[in-house]
Every structure is written in C-alpha cells, then in structure tokens.
Design an enzyme around this catalytic site. Structure first.
Site, mmCIF file in Angstrom:
data_model
loop_
_atom_site.group_PDB
_atom_site.id
_atom_site.type_symbol
_atom_site.label_atom_id
_atom_site.label_comp_id
_atom_site.label_asym_id
_atom_site.label_seq_id
_atom_site.Cartn_x
_atom_site.Cartn_y
_atom_site.Cartn_z
ATOM 1 N N SER A 147 -9.157 -2.845 -3.610
ATOM 2 C CA SER A 147 -8.773 -2.102 -4.535
ATOM 3 C C SER A 147 -7.192 -2.251 -4.197
ATOM 4 C CB SER A 147 -8.044 -0.529 -4.096
ATOM 5 O OG SER A 147 -7.166 0.403 -4.020
ATOM 6 N N TYR B 133 -7.033 4.830 3.432
ATOM 7 C CA TYR B 133 -7.890 4.250 2.719
ATOM 8 C C TYR B 133 -7.232 2.526 2.270
ATOM 9 C CZ TYR B 133 -9.901 3.636 -1.990
ATOM 10 O OH TYR B 133 -9.928 2.893 -3.380
#
Length: 226
Positions: A125, A138
């Site tokens: 990401s 995350y």
C-alpha cells in the site's frame, strides 16, 4: 501465458478484479478467501490469519490445478483508530492477515513456483511507504510486506519472479465498515480495481528473466503519496 494463478482475497475488491483479469488473459484463477466468491471459480475458504489454513488452501488449489504459475496476495484488512483505542486482538489480526498471511501463502506456494519458475505479486500500500496517524496496524503490516517482498526478491533472484505492488486508494468495499471519519470523502478520486489488476497481469506475463520489481499504482490525486 499467465497460467494457474492463486489469488488471496479473490472474492471481492482487487482480488476479484485480478481473478477476472487473469481469466481474460487466458489464465486460471484459483481463489482463497474467508468468504465464498459470488461467481464461478475454483476456490477454497480459509482464514489467512491461521497458518495451517493458509497452507491447506494452497496445497488444495495447487493439487486441483496441477501446480501454480503465480501467486497474488491481495487479501487485506485494517483497523482504524488510535493505538490506545483499537482492541489488541483487532490490531494484531491486521498484522496476522496482511503480513503473516502473505508470508504463509508464499511459503506454501514456493515449491510449486520454483518448479514452474513462476511469479509472486504481493500487495502492499502507499501506507507501506508513508505512515499516518490512526493507522498503526495497517502501516505496520504493509511496511512489513514491503520489507518482506524486497528481501524475498533478493533471495529468489533467478528462481522465482517477485513483484511488489504498491496501490493507492481504490473504488472497493474496503472502506465500507470504517467509521465515517476514516472513509474517503465524497470528492475522493480513487482508482478502479480493474485498472490496478491490469498492472498485476502485466507483471505476471513478463518473459523469464525480465522482472517488474515494484509497481506503484495510484490515482493522480493520491494524498498518501509521496
């Protein structure tokens, strides 16, 4: 030829788009997900936070298909909020699915990929490159995927192709269960998952000896990059 491609998270979002793109390119998608896909595809249900389940899923799908030519680790979850406010089990599950699940699937697939001189595409990401508040779980998991993939590429050079995908925001259901403050705004311009999936198929389809080491694919107005 793309071949037999195992895709985690293939029931929705980027995983679903990747399965469709693989099929369109003439390959055979093989899906691992905690939820049954809503379309016809070879699949196994598995919770990737459990290493034994991940290993079982890989072995079963590889057995059905007669081997693997590629793996795409698109499964991912998050738990937004300040560290003090996110329950420890929810926080740890993000790392277990996103990082440990990725590692478990790749490890289990290595014998098949080595035999076929196949390819791995991991999904990190932009928040694996840039850290933001209220995303410690995350960011930790995706920073881990970045480091794991770069080290794996060095380890498997000349044996198995390894590509790190770094996507920005996409138009998927990934944001649906978030509190309103953590959802993209009404004016957010996000990529279509099928456009990102096309870059995955591009990486999977490279000839032997040609490596797409890293792909950063994000909307032109992405705020989390650089």
């Amino acid at each position: 030829m793309v071949g037999n491609i195992l895709i985690t998270g293939g029931a929705s979002g980027l995983g679903l788009a990747t399965a469709e793109a693989v099929a369109k390119a003439g390959g055979r998608p093989l899906v691992v997900d905690v939820t049954a896909p809503g379309y016809e595809v070879d699949h196994v249900l598995a919770d990737l936070s459990d290493r034994a389940e991940a290993e079982r899923a890989v072995a079963e799908l590889a057995g059905r298909a007669g081997g693997l030519d590629g793996v795409v680790t698109a499964a991912g979850i998050d738990a937004c909020g300040r560290l003090a406010d996110v329950p420890a089990d929810r926080w740890e599950r993000v790392v277990q699915v996103n990082l440990f699940g990725t590692v478990s699937v790749v490890r289990a697939a290595l014998p098949y990929l080595t035999a076929s001189r196949g390819r791995v595409v991991t999904c990190a990401s932009t928040l694996g490159l840039r850290a933001v508040s209220d995303a410690t779980a995350y960011c930790a998991s995706k920073f881990g995927v970045v480091g794991f993939t770069r080290a794996l590429a060095a380890e498997l050079a000349g044996q198995v192709g390894v590509t790190l995908l770094v996507p920005g925001g996409m138009q998927t259901h990934f944001f649906d269960d978030r509190d309103e403050q953590y959802k993209p705004g009404p004016d957010a311009r996000l990529n279509k998952p099928e456009d990102v999936a096309a870059t995955i198929v591009f990486a999977l389809g490279q000839p032997a000896g040609c490596e797409i080491r890293e792909l950063l694919v994000c909307p032109s107005t992405e705020t989390s990059w650089p």
